[in-house]
Each structure stands twice: as structure tokens, then as C-alpha cells.
Write a protein that holds these residues in place. Structure first.
Motif, PDB file in Angstrom:
ATOM      1  N   ASN A  32       0.756  -1.241   0.000  1.00  0.00           N
ATOM      2  CA  ASN A  32       0.000   0.000   0.000  1.00  0.00           C
ATOM      3  C   ASN A  32       0.795   1.304   0.000  1.00  0.00           C
ATOM      4  OD1 ASN A  32      -1.410  -2.112   1.918  1.00  0.00           O
ATOM      5  ND2 ASN A  32      -3.038  -1.023   0.864  1.00  0.00           N
ATOM      6  N   VAL A  33       1.620   1.477   1.026  1.00  0.00           N
ATOM      7  CA  VAL A  33       2.176   2.792   1.280  1.00  0.00           C
ATOM      8  C   VAL A  33       3.685   2.786   1.112  1.00  0.00           C
ATOM      9  CG1 VAL A  33       2.345   4.714   2.900  1.00  0.00           C
ATOM     10  CG2 VAL A  33       0.338   3.214   2.947  1.00  0.00           C
ATOM     11  N   LYS A  34       4.159   3.756   0.368  1.00  0.00           N
ATOM     12  CA  LYS A  34       5.607   3.934   0.198  1.00  0.00           C
ATOM     13  C   LYS A  34       5.963   5.311   0.734  1.00  0.00           C
ATOM     14  CE  LYS A  34       5.057   1.124  -3.888  1.00  0.00           C
ATOM     15  NZ  LYS A  34       3.653   0.886  -3.527  1.00  0.00           N
ATOM     16  N   GLY A  35       7.035   5.352   1.471  1.00  0.00           N
ATOM     17  CA  GLY A  35       7.353   6.623   2.087  1.00  0.00           C
ATOM     18  C   GLY A  35       8.840   6.859   2.246  1.00  0.00           C
ATOM     19  N   TRP A  36       9.144   8.090   2.529  1.00  0.00           N
ATOM     20  CA  TRP A  36      10.498   8.506   2.871  1.00  0.00           C
ATOM     21  C   TRP A  36      10.478   9.038   4.303  1.00  0.00           C
ATOM     22  CZ3 TRP A  36      14.779   7.687  -0.006  1.00  0.00           C
ATOM     23  CH2 TRP A  36      14.607   7.393  -1.364  1.00  0.00           C
ATOM     24  N   TYR A  37      11.422   8.557   5.076  1.00  0.00           N
ATOM     25  CA  TYR A  37      11.623   9.024   6.436  1.00  0.00           C
ATOM     26  C   TYR A  37      13.027   9.587   6.534  1.00  0.00           C
ATOM     27  CZ  TYR A  37       7.469   6.412   7.939  1.00  0.00           C
ATOM     28  OH  TYR A  37       6.178   5.954   8.098  1.00  0.00           O
ATOM     29  N   ARG A  38      13.278  10.332   7.589  1.00  0.00           N
ATOM     30  CA  ARG A  38      14.634  10.820   7.809  1.00  0.00           C
ATOM     31  C   ARG A  38      14.948  10.851   9.300  1.00  0.00           C
ATOM     32  NH1 ARG A  38      13.914  17.187   5.979  1.00  0.00           N
ATOM     33  NH2 ARG A  38      12.679  17.877   7.802  1.00  0.00           N
ATOM     34  N   GLN A  39      16.232  10.753   9.569  1.00  0.00           N
ATOM     35  CA  GLN A  39      16.704  10.837  10.952  1.00  0.00           C
ATOM     36  C   GLN A  39      17.923  11.732  10.989  1.00  0.00           C
ATOM     37  OE1 GLN A  39      17.311   7.077  12.906  1.00  0.00           O
ATOM     38  NE2 GLN A  39      17.273   8.029  14.923  1.00  0.00           N
ATOM     39  N   ILE A  51       3.258   8.083  -0.150  1.00  0.00           N
ATOM     40  CA  ILE A  51       2.339   7.988  -1.274  1.00  0.00           C
ATOM     41  C   ILE A  51       1.664   6.626  -1.218  1.00  0.00           C
ATOM     42  CG2 ILE A  51       4.168   7.177  -2.844  1.00  0.00           C
ATOM     43  CD1 ILE A  51       2.694   8.790  -5.067  1.00  0.00           C
ATOM     44  N   THR A  52       0.356   6.616  -1.421  1.00  0.00           N
ATOM     45  CA  THR A  52      -0.382   5.360  -1.369  1.00  0.00           C
ATOM     46  C   THR A  52      -0.506   4.757  -2.766  1.00  0.00           C
ATOM     47  OG1 THR A  52      -2.560   6.304  -1.776  1.00  0.00           O
ATOM     48  CG2 THR A  52      -1.743   6.358   0.497  1.00  0.00           C
ATOM     49  N   SER A  53      -1.063   3.569  -2.813  1.00  0.00           N
ATOM     50  CA  SER A  53      -1.212   2.866  -4.087  1.00  0.00           C
ATOM     51  C   SER A  53      -2.170   3.583  -5.031  1.00  0.00           C
ATOM     52  CB  SER A  53      -1.691   1.445  -3.842  1.00  0.00           C
ATOM     53  OG  SER A  53      -2.891   1.451  -3.094  1.00  0.00           O
ATOM     54  N   ILE A  54      -3.002   4.480  -4.489  1.00  0.00           N
ATOM     55  CA  ILE A  54      -3.895   5.238  -5.360  1.00  0.00           C
ATOM     56  C   ILE A  54      -3.371   6.647  -5.592  1.00  0.00           C
ATOM     57  CG2 ILE A  54      -5.945   3.901  -4.760  1.00  0.00           C
ATOM     58  CD1 ILE A  54      -6.773   6.226  -2.911  1.00  0.00           C
ATOM     59  N   GLY A  55      -2.141   6.891  -5.156  1.00  0.00           N
ATOM     60  CA  GLY A  55      -1.520   8.166  -5.461  1.00  0.00           C
ATOM     61  C   GLY A  55      -1.740   9.279  -4.462  1.00  0.00           C
ATOM     62  N   ARG A  56      -2.345   8.972  -3.344  1.00  0.00           N
ATOM     63  CA  ARG A  56      -2.566   9.990  -2.332  1.00  0.00           C
ATOM     64  C   ARG A  56      -1.250  10.271  -1.620  1.00  0.00           C
ATOM     65  NH1 ARG A  56      -7.608   8.872   1.189  1.00  0.00           N
ATOM     66  NH2 ARG A  56      -8.510   9.323  -0.844  1.00  0.00           N
ATOM     67  N   THR A  57      -0.901  11.532  -1.508  1.00  0.00           N
ATOM     68  CA  THR A  57       0.369  11.905  -0.900  1.00  0.00           C
ATOM     69  C   THR A  57       0.174  12.625   0.427  1.00  0.00           C
ATOM     70  OG1 THR A  57       0.417  13.975  -2.151  1.00  0.00           O
ATOM     71  CG2 THR A  57       1.548  12.074  -3.126  1.00  0.00           C
ATOM     72  N   ASN A  58       1.208  12.551   1.236  1.00  0.00           N
ATOM     73  CA  ASN A  58       1.193  13.203   2.535  1.00  0.00           C
ATOM     74  C   ASN A  58       2.602  13.712   2.807  1.00  0.00           C
ATOM     75  OD1 ASN A  58       0.147  13.893   5.192  1.00  0.00           O
ATOM     76  ND2 ASN A  58       1.418  12.232   5.968  1.00  0.00           N
ATOM     77  N   TYR A  59       2.703  14.923   3.350  1.00  0.00           N
ATOM     78  CA  TYR A  59       4.011  15.527   3.589  1.00  0.00           C
ATOM     79  C   TYR A  59       4.105  16.072   5.016  1.00  0.00           C
ATOM     80  CZ  TYR A  59       4.536  15.493  -1.489  1.00  0.00           C
ATOM     81  OH  TYR A  59       4.629  15.103  -2.805  1.00  0.00           O
ATOM     82  N   THR A  68       8.748  16.682  -3.218  1.00  0.00           N
ATOM     83  CA  THR A  68       7.700  15.986  -3.949  1.00  0.00           C
ATOM     84  C   THR A  68       8.017  14.504  -4.019  1.00  0.00           C
ATOM     85  OG1 THR A  68       7.289  17.946  -5.329  1.00  0.00           O
ATOM     86  CG2 THR A  68       6.410  15.844  -6.104  1.00  0.00           C
ATOM     87  N   ILE A  69       7.074  13.692  -3.586  1.00  0.00           N
ATOM     88  CA  ILE A  69       7.228  12.239  -3.695  1.00  0.00           C
ATOM     89  C   ILE A  69       6.481  11.763  -4.933  1.00  0.00           C
ATOM     90  CG2 ILE A  69       5.212  11.744  -2.230  1.00  0.00           C
ATOM     91  CD1 ILE A  69       6.803   9.322  -1.128  1.00  0.00           C
ATOM     92  N   SER A  70       7.082  10.800  -5.617  1.00  0.00           N
ATOM     93  CA  SER A  70       6.442  10.244  -6.800  1.00  0.00           C
ATOM     94  C   SER A  70       6.883   8.797  -6.961  1.00  0.00           C
ATOM     95  CB  SER A  70       6.810  11.054  -8.050  1.00  0.00           C
ATOM     96  OG  SER A  70       8.204  11.008  -8.286  1.00  0.00           O
ATOM     97  N   ARG A  98       5.181  -0.184   3.458  1.00  0.00           N
ATOM     98  CA  ARG A  98       4.413  -0.833   4.515  1.00  0.00           C
ATOM     99  C   ARG A  98       2.972  -1.027   4.086  1.00  0.00           C
ATOM    100  NH1 ARG A  98       1.076   2.688   7.237  1.00  0.00           N
ATOM    101  NH2 ARG A  98       1.490   4.899   6.906  1.00  0.00           N
ATOM    102  N   SER A  99       2.370  -2.021   4.723  1.00  0.00           N
ATOM    103  CA  SER A  99       0.973  -2.306   4.463  1.00  0.00           C
ATOM    104  C   SER A  99       0.108  -1.593   5.502  1.00  0.00           C
ATOM    105  CB  SER A  99       0.727  -3.808   4.534  1.00  0.00           C
ATOM    106  OG  SER A  99      -0.647  -4.092   4.517  1.00  0.00           O
TER     107      SER A  99
END
Length: 118
Positions: A32-39, A51-59, A68-70, A98-99
């Protein structure tokens, strides 16, 4: 074999840009969800963008309007375009898949260092 391989990190001056890439194993790319994290130094890991499997993004608020995530489904790759970089963006950036329905499906890359000089 599950793999997430980040690339594209490096040293850049404040105001500059970098584009991170995360090549994801085909076997988990559909999760489902692909993301970028940082530390950052002395900080906890935080979500940067997802970004979710349907293209919904969150920042994260701190990167809205600059990052921009893509994703490229054909290449099984997720990207993070980072513009107007600031010294406070300095961190190790991690790719995550992650699911939303199965906590066992939670995978991380090894991280890539981004350093922004003032």
C-alpha cells in the motif's frame, strides 16, 4: 528477496536540490504505502513524505512546497525530489514500504545521507 535500495544522497549547498531514488523489489512494490523518512543527528526518525497505491500523498509540514514524492510503477521505484534544501534537512533518508492492513509487511532501506551546507 526483499530489497529497498536508496540512492541520490550527497552534499549540497542550502537552496540546492537533490533527487532521491528507491528501487524496490517487485515482490513488495504493490504494498500500500511507500514513504520517505529521515533521521537527523540526535533526532528521532520522522516521516517526510508518503504515497499510497492510489496516489494519495502526505508531507511533513516542514517540507511542504519543497519536496515531492512520486513513483514509477514500471521501474518499481519511488522518488523524492527535494528543492530549496535547508541545513535542517540534513539527515539520513530512509525508504519504507508498509501495508496499512498487515503490520508484518514493513520494510526499510539502508538509508542515504543528505547533507546541506549553509
Amino acid at each position: 528477496q526483499v530489497q529497498l535500495v536508496e540512492s541520490g544522497g550527497g552534499l549540497v549547498q542550502a537552496g540546492g536540490s537533490l533527487k532521491l531514488s528507491c528501487a524496490i523489489s517487485r515482490s513488495i512494490f504493490s504494498i500500500n504505502v511507500k514513504g520517505w523518512y529521515r533521521q537527523g543527528p540526535g533526532k528521532q526518525r520522522e516521516l517526510v513524505a508518503s504515497i499510497t497505491s492510489i496516489g494519495r500523498t502526505n508531507y511533513a509540514d516542514s517540507v511542504k512546497g519543497r519536496f515531492t514524492i512520486s513513483r514509477d510503477n514500471a521501474k518499481n521505484t519511488v522518488y523524492l525530489q527535494m528543492n530549496s534544501l535547508k541545513p535542517e534537512d540534513t539527515a539520513v533518508y530512509y525508504c519504507n514500504v508498509r501495508s496499512m492492513t498487515d503490520a508484518r509487511n514493513d520494510y526499510w532501506g539502508q538509508g542515504t545521507q543528505v547533507t546541506v551546507s549553509s
